[in-house]
Design a protein around this motif. Structure first.
Motif, PDB file in Angstrom:
ATOM      1  N   VAL A 233       1.365  11.127   6.709  1.00 50.63           N
ATOM      2  CA  VAL A 233       1.210   9.724   6.303  1.00 50.63           C
ATOM      3  C   VAL A 233       0.713   9.556   4.869  1.00 50.63           C
ATOM      4  N   ARG A 234       0.131  10.614   4.308  1.00 54.97           N
ATOM      5  CA  ARG A 234      -0.528  10.434   3.020  1.00 54.97           C
ATOM      6  C   ARG A 234      -0.511  11.731   2.232  1.00 54.97           C
ATOM      7  N   GLY A 235      -0.309  11.600   0.934  1.00 55.27           N
ATOM      8  CA  GLY A 235      -0.356  12.779   0.076  1.00 55.27           C
ATOM      9  C   GLY A 235       0.887  12.886  -0.781  1.00 55.27           C
ATOM     10  N   PRO A 236       1.972  13.478  -0.248  1.00 57.30           N
ATOM     11  CA  PRO A 236       3.174  13.638  -1.069  1.00 57.30           C
ATOM     12  C   PRO A 236       3.712  12.289  -1.576  1.00 57.30           C
ATOM     13  N   ILE A 237       4.333  12.304  -2.740  1.00 57.72           N
ATOM     14  CA  ILE A 237       4.942  11.089  -3.291  1.00 57.72           C
ATOM     15  C   ILE A 237       6.341  10.972  -2.693  1.00 57.72           C
TER      16      ILE A 237
ATOM     17  N   GLY B 299      -4.352  20.644   0.948  1.00 56.31           N
ATOM     18  CA  GLY B 299      -5.453  19.728   1.271  1.00 56.31           C
ATOM     19  C   GLY B 299      -5.024  18.646   2.253  1.00 56.31           C
ATOM     20  N   TYR B 300      -3.809  18.090   2.060  1.00 56.28           N
ATOM     21  CA  TYR B 300      -3.338  17.062   3.005  1.00 56.28           C
ATOM     22  C   TYR B 300      -3.174  17.678   4.394  1.00 56.28           C
ATOM     23  N   LYS B 301      -2.735  18.947   4.407  1.00 56.93           N
ATOM     24  CA  LYS B 301      -2.492  19.594   5.704  1.00 56.93           C
ATOM     25  C   LYS B 301      -3.804  19.899   6.421  1.00 56.93           C
TER      26      LYS B 301
ATOM     27  N   THR C 142      -9.806   8.654   0.676  1.00 53.03           N
ATOM     28  CA  THR C 142      -9.640   8.731   2.128  1.00 53.03           C
ATOM     29  C   THR C 142     -10.600   9.808   2.628  1.00 53.03           C
ATOM     30  N   LEU C 143     -11.460   9.433   3.568  1.00 47.70           N
ATOM     31  CA  LEU C 143     -12.467  10.385   4.054  1.00 47.70           C
ATOM     32  C   LEU C 143     -12.081  10.946   5.408  1.00 47.70           C
TER      33      LEU C 143
ATOM     34  N   THR D  41       0.809  -1.224   0.000  1.00 47.54           N
ATOM     35  CA  THR D  41       0.000   0.000   0.000  1.00 47.54           C
ATOM     36  C   THR D  41       0.841   1.272   0.000  1.00 47.54           C
ATOM     37  N   ARG D  42       2.171   1.114   0.110  1.00 44.47           N
ATOM     38  CA  ARG D  42       3.007   2.310   0.328  1.00 44.47           C
ATOM     39  C   ARG D  42       4.084   2.495  -0.735  1.00 44.47           C
TER      40      ARG D  42
END
Ligand SMILES: [Zn+2]
Length: 440
Positions: A378-382, A369-371, A161-162, A54-55
């Motif tokens: 944990v999620r967003g940037p590559i 948006g991730y912030k 992701t909600l 998943t990562r």
């Protein structure tokens, strides 16, 4: 004590017996012709992203592709992190027919179960358009939003992701203006709104939403003349913080905005009440602005030219004042011929009309948006170690942000959801909760 230890032991045995052996992590290598880093506002060429399970395991120009890895060739595309709509309502779809675009009637006519199914469909439509994260801020009947988040996280179906709010908390009546009979005899305000008019009720309402699966607390700051004071908003913030949650405030008056800013709220939703002075205060305190700028020209949802000009000028003022700003739509309705995701893409227009550079629009719809969703670690940037939410478009959105309308590829949590412009979600459908049923 002995009983307790026995109980713990039994629990451990049952847990290990029920656990299924983990499937071997799949390896996928993505060849990215152009890789957009929205934070830096630049494109890197000929990169390889290695995804394990998943990562993201590695990213760079010289990453070795292990034998047996599946290779996805996006060498003609711009690969980038997934998009974020920071204000949506997946379990609400009001329509010209039959409810005259009045969601008060939607909630009378449509059950939570029906709205949860609509939310599942809307979530898939958002993902198909490249939105891998959605802040879902209420008006979702009796926790249809929590149910969808749990279903996605348990692995029943694909979706973004909600970051969901559960029921919007407000002073008596919420955003409705019902008759006394409807409120007193039929409790018609609930479950669209949770009334909280005293400190005890505020604490209890926050706890109810936490208990029933909210990930952010959404309040009506000033939906009624008896809106919340700065001290009352501070109480919301303190109670939400116990569960590590932030408070998002619907704001529609300058006085309400001032109270929210003074209290140090996490985000202000909607921009109609904001002005140059309030923007300066928000920038100084680092308060997020989810302006929900509605474009003009949406079929069935007219926005007057004057109102649109005010919206665009307000967004421009926020940008000039360096207010931390996110892309947000408030989408909760139906526009014929458009998916929910395509509808949200229409909201790029006010950003362009405000003269905001493409690099900053891209930050608003990704990094910021991730912030505001409070997931950016944990999620967003590559980046290596983060969840693999990756999209690709044919053009270069740094040159023309409209390229985002043509999302050809979507990977969510390391699994391909869309490829060559076609949604191929088979790998997301399972006959059981593959990620465990304990996710709440
Ligand atoms: Zn909204």
């Amino acid at each position: 004590m002995r009983h307790l230890m026995l109980a713990v032991l039994v629990c451990l045995v049952v847990t290990s017996a029920a656990a299924q052996p983990p499937a071997p992590a799949t390896l996928t290598a993505i060849r990215a012709g152009r890789l957009l880093d929205p934070e830096a506002g630049r494109i890197l060429t000929n990169q390889i992203i290695l995804v394990e399970g998943t990562r993201i395991r590695d990213v760079g120009p010289n990453v070795a592709i292990p034998a047996g890895a599946q290779v996805i060739d996006l060498s003609r595309m711009t690969v980038m992190p997934g998009l974020v709509d920071s204000h949506n309502h997946l379990a609400l779809t009001y329509k010209p027919e039959p409810e005259s675009n009045v969601y008060y009637y939607t909630y009378v006519q449509e059950s939570t179960a029906l709205r949860a199914i609509q939310a599942a469909s809307n979530g898939i439509q958002m993902l198909a358009a490249g939105f891998t994260v959605v802040r879902d801020l209420g008006n979702n009947a009796l926790y249809a939003d929590s149910a969808l988040r749990q279903a996605i996280e348990q692995g029943w179906l694909p979706g973004p992701t909600l970051i969901n709010s559960g029921i919007i908390i407000g002073g008596m009546g919420g955003q409705f203006f019902p008759t006394p009979e409807m409120v007193k005899d039929h409790q018609i305000v609930y479950p669209e709104y949770l009334d909280a008019d005293t400190p005890d009720e505020i604490v209890k309402a926050v706890r109810q939403n936490i208990l029933f699966g909210a990930k952010v607390i959404k309040i009506c700051v000033d939906c009624k003349p008896y809106g919340y004071t700065a001290d009352e908003i501070r109480l919301f913030i303190r109670e939400a913080a116990k569960a590590g949650m932030k408070v998002a405030g619907h704001v529609q008056t300058p006085a309400g905005a001032k109270n929210a800013i003074d209290a140090g709220i996490w985000s202000i939703e909607h921009s109609g009440a904001l002005n140059d002075d309030l923007h300066k205060q928000m920038a100084a305190k680092g308060i997020w602005r989810a302006g929900t700028e509605t474009p003009t020209g949406l079929a069935g949802h007219p926005v007057s030219p004057q109102a649109y000009q005010r919206t665009v000028a307000n967004l421009k003022n926020a940008y000039e004042n360096k207010v931390p700003t996110v892309f947000s739509t408030d989408a909760d309705y139906f526009v014929a011929g458009k998916t929910r995701g395509e509808l949200c893409m229409e909201f790029l227009r006010p950003w362009k009309d405000a003269g905001i550079p493409n690099a900053d629009i891209l930050r608003a719809i990704t990094t910021n948006g991730y912030k505001v969703a409070d997931i950016d670690k944990v999620r967003g940037p590559i980046k290596a170690g983060l969840f693999a939410d990756i999209i690709a478009v044919s053009g270069n959105p740094l040159d023309d942000v409209e390229a985002l309308r043509d999302v050809q590829f979507v990977m969510k949590d390391g699994t391909v959801f869309k490829r060559d412009g076609v949604v191929t979600p088979a790998a997301f459908f399972h006959a059981g909760p593959v990620n465990g049923w304990r996710i709440r």
